[in-house]
Design an enzyme around this catalytic site. Structure first.
Site, PDB file in Angstrom:
ATOM      1  N   PRO A  89     -10.937 -11.069 -14.454  1.00 19.84           N
ATOM      2  CA  PRO A  89     -10.014 -11.859 -13.627  1.00 19.84           C
ATOM      3  C   PRO A  89      -8.619 -11.978 -14.261  1.00 19.84           C
ATOM      4  O   PRO A  89      -7.653 -12.249 -13.557  1.00 19.84           O
ATOM      5  CB  PRO A  89     -10.682 -13.235 -13.547  1.00 19.84           C
ATOM      6  CG  PRO A  89     -12.108 -13.018 -13.927  1.00 19.84           C
ATOM      7  CD  PRO A  89     -12.138 -11.832 -14.833  1.00 19.84           C
ATOM      8  N   ARG A 154     -11.810   8.115  -3.303  1.00 13.39           N
ATOM      9  CA  ARG A 154     -11.398   8.649  -2.002  1.00 13.39           C
ATOM     10  C   ARG A 154     -10.066   9.385  -2.067  1.00 13.39           C
ATOM     11  O   ARG A 154      -9.711  10.098  -1.133  1.00 13.39           O
ATOM     12  CB  ARG A 154     -11.386   7.559  -0.922  1.00 13.39           C
ATOM     13  CG  ARG A 154     -10.388   6.464  -1.137  1.00 13.39           C
ATOM     14  CD  ARG A 154     -10.651   5.302  -0.173  1.00 13.39           C
ATOM     15  NE  ARG A 154     -10.371   5.637   1.221  1.00 13.39           N
ATOM     16  CZ  ARG A 154      -9.143   5.750   1.727  1.00 13.39           C
ATOM     17  NH1 ARG A 154      -8.089   5.570   0.967  1.00 13.39           N
ATOM     18  NH2 ARG A 154      -8.974   6.042   2.998  1.00 13.39           N
ATOM     19  N   ASP A 169      -2.825   5.612   5.368  1.00 16.94           N
ATOM     20  CA  ASP A 169      -3.456   4.312   5.149  1.00 16.94           C
ATOM     21  C   ASP A 169      -2.423   3.222   4.915  1.00 16.94           C
ATOM     22  O   ASP A 169      -1.324   3.493   4.455  1.00 16.94           O
ATOM     23  CB  ASP A 169      -4.333   4.356   3.876  1.00 16.94           C
ATOM     24  CG  ASP A 169      -5.610   5.139   4.052  1.00 16.94           C
ATOM     25  OD1 ASP A 169      -6.073   5.278   5.192  1.00 16.94           O
ATOM     26  OD2 ASP A 169      -6.143   5.594   3.020  1.00 16.94           O
TER      27      ASP A 169
END
Ligand code: JAH
Length: 228
Positions: A89, A154, A169
């Site tokens: 985080p 991808r 995209d």
């Protein structure tokens, strides 16, 4: 592209890796994902890899010895030692430009934490790139590692059917705006009609409309991404 994942929960990954686009990429040998169980590098009889924090407090901390031993051994499994990343985080926020940068690497070693995270000396010694997928806390780095692998894999040439599609995209291409709306059959559903321009066959006007829609959506939804 090769990913080596170091985790206490390797069994979390196969279900995800077996899904369509990624399993095709793995079958085509465009992507290779190897899983390594941190517990296999435990130095003690009980196979412990975590211990209570010095200074007190709740939770457990992943120990430096098995973690460094594991990552060093995994890196040495190939002549290309790879780029080491840790999901945490407190890491650098992952975004599409960073995903594109990572996709140009040939090997990523992805270290997943659990509990309160790793002993600080893991970071001091291994100097990994620390990455976060967003400002929230998960139960461990595995789900974030799957997000990273998904986003990076991808972009590996050949993984998507049509190489042009990733350029269109959201967050991608020259302007990095949100995507325009998409429509398919039927032309009319509950009085909601497909915009005429998309049926016009005029590709210049269609491209113009899509650019406008991208711009408007980005201004309305994500002013932080807006050009000016
Ligand atoms: C939680 C180790 N940015 C998302 C993210 C990534 C990692 C973790 N949490 C959130 C995490 C517990 C232990 C890592």
């Amino acid at each position: 592209m090769r990913f080596d994942v170091v985790t206490l929960f390797p069994e979390m990954f196969p279900g995800y890796l077996d899904q369509s686009i990624l399993s095709r990429a793995i079958k085509k040998k465009l992507v290779d994902v190897r899983l390594h169980n941190l517990r296999d590098w435990s130095k003690d009889v009980h196979c412990a890899v975590d211990d209570r924090p010095f200074g007190g407090g709740p939770g457990m901390v992943l120990m430096v010895e098995p973690t460094v031993a594991c990552v060093e051994a995994v890196r040495e499994m190939d002549e290309e030692v790879g780029h080491l990343v840790v999901l945490t985080p407190s890491g650098q926020r992952l975004d599409q430009p960073l995903v594109e940068e990572l996709s140009r690497r040939s090997r990523l070693v992805v270290l997943c934490g659990r509990y309160e995270g790793f002993d600080q000396r893991v970071f001091d010694i291994l100097q990994p790139q620390e990455l976060s997928i967003g400002d929230y806390v998960l139960n461990g780095g595995e789900v974030a590692a799957m997000v990273l692998i998904d986003a990076v894999a991808r972009l590996v040439p050949g993984v998507l059917g049509d190489e042009r599609s990733s350029k269109l995209d959201s967050f991608s291409g020259d302007d990095r705006l949100l995507e325009h709306p998409h429509y398919t059959r039927p032309r009319n559903f509950r009085e909601l009609r497909v915009p005429d321009v998309l049926l016009s066959g005029n590709h210049q006007r269609i491209a113009q409309w899509r650019r406008e829609q991208s711009f408007l959506r980005t201004c309305q939804r994500r002013p932080d991404l807006s050009p000016e």
